[in-house]
Design a protein around this motif. Structure first.
Motif, PDB file in Angstrom:
ATOM      1  N   THR A  99      43.724  38.604  42.905  1.00 51.45           N
ATOM      2  CA  THR A  99      45.042  39.239  43.327  1.00 51.45           C
ATOM      3  C   THR A  99      45.195  40.212  42.626  1.00 51.45           C
ATOM      4  N   GLU A 100      45.871  40.496  41.561  1.00 51.59           N
ATOM      5  CA  GLU A 100      46.773  41.550  41.060  1.00 51.59           C
ATOM      6  C   GLU A 100      46.066  41.895  40.386  1.00 51.59           C
ATOM      7  N   THR A 101      45.398  43.124  41.070  1.00 51.55           N
ATOM      8  CA  THR A 101      44.573  43.742  40.385  1.00 51.55           C
ATOM      9  C   THR A 101      45.472  45.755  40.950  1.00 51.55           C
ATOM     10  N   TRP A 203      40.807  44.377  32.615  1.00 46.85           N
ATOM     11  CA  TRP A 203      40.231  44.189  34.381  1.00 46.85           C
ATOM     12  C   TRP A 203      38.146  43.682  34.967  1.00 46.85           C
TER      13      TRP A 203
END
Length: 264
Positions: A99-101, A203
């Protein structure tokens, strides 16, 4: 003067964006609008009244014009609608990311998405190879080792001795590539135009920057490749450069000294 309700204002702009588009391009008479939209005069009257009540259009010298607010409303709505189209295309690829990208509004507008086919997922990497092939300078972040495409990527990026390649590889990615292709890896590091770094890539996507004019993102899953996205807008290039620099500044250059154990 009554201020429009924001919720009604948003709905009106979305519903009547076609009229705002036409009137932003040029003033029109009511007859022009009737013919252009193939509507009855009563329908056109109702639409123009609702837009005028919201201060989005006005009547001057026998024609209807978009107001400054109307022009701004249409342009922002068009920008938003375009962003949603790009987002919808990229959604199957983004779904593989946490979700956090950092991939968001700076990269998605103007992007093109290429989703991997389940039967041949690695085939989507042709998008990346075409992007870097012929570029004078290629920089990138490599969070995973894809042994089958490493040689293809290198050959596409380094088409001649004048082409520069600079990559940051995560963790033990270099070690794995060296074990699989020791001679090719040595030959690559022997080239003055090739620089490899070991760093921490936070990432599950890789990225590349070709000649500071086009950038791409490749999204990985445990099963392989989810897809690639390309973008050549100035904003996207600046975003990719910021991501690359944030990783590269803490990375260490890789040198070979008698094999993998001599890497420092």
């Amino acid at each position: 003067m009554k201020q429009p309700d924001p919720a009604d204002f948003e709905a009106l702009i979305a519903d009547r964006s076609g009229f705002l588009r036409v009137l932003t391009a040029a003033p029109r008479s009511k007859r022009d609008l009737t013919e252009l939209f193939d509507c009855s005069r009563s329908t056109i009257d109702r639409v123009l009244r609702s837009l005028a009540d919201a201060y989005l259009v006005e009547y001057q010298d026998g024609e209807w014009h978009a107001t400054a607010a109307g022009v701004c409303a249409y342009r922002k709505h068009d920008e938003y609608a375009s962003f949603l189209t790009d987002l919808a295309d990229a959604a199957p690829i983004l779904a593989a990311l946490p979700t956090e990208t950092p991939i968001g509004e700076a990269f998605l507008p103007g992007s093109t998405a290429h989703i991997a086919e389940s039967s041949v997922p690695d085939a989507v990497l042709d998008v990346m190879l075409c992007s870097v092939r012929g570029a004078s300078v290629v920089r990138g972040l490599v969070p995973k080792a894809l042994a089958g495409s490493a040689t293809e990527f290198y050959e596409a990026a380094v088409t001649d001795d004048s082409a520069t390649l600079e990559l940051v590889l995560d963790g033990d990615v270099f070690d794995r590539l060296y074990e699989l292709n020791p001679q090719e890896t040595k030959d690559a590091l022997d080239k003055p135009s090739v620089t490899l770094f070991r760093g921490t890539i936070p990432w599950t996507f890789g990225l590349w920057i070709a000649d500071e004019t086009e950038v791409g993102v490749v999204v990985y899953t445990e099963q392989g490749i989810q897809g690639c996205m390309l973008n050549d807008t100035k904003t996207a290039v600046e975003w990719a450069t910021e991501q690359y620099d944030s990783v590269e500044r803490d990375a260490e250059e890789i040198f070979l000294r008698g094999g993998p154990k001599g890497i420092r």
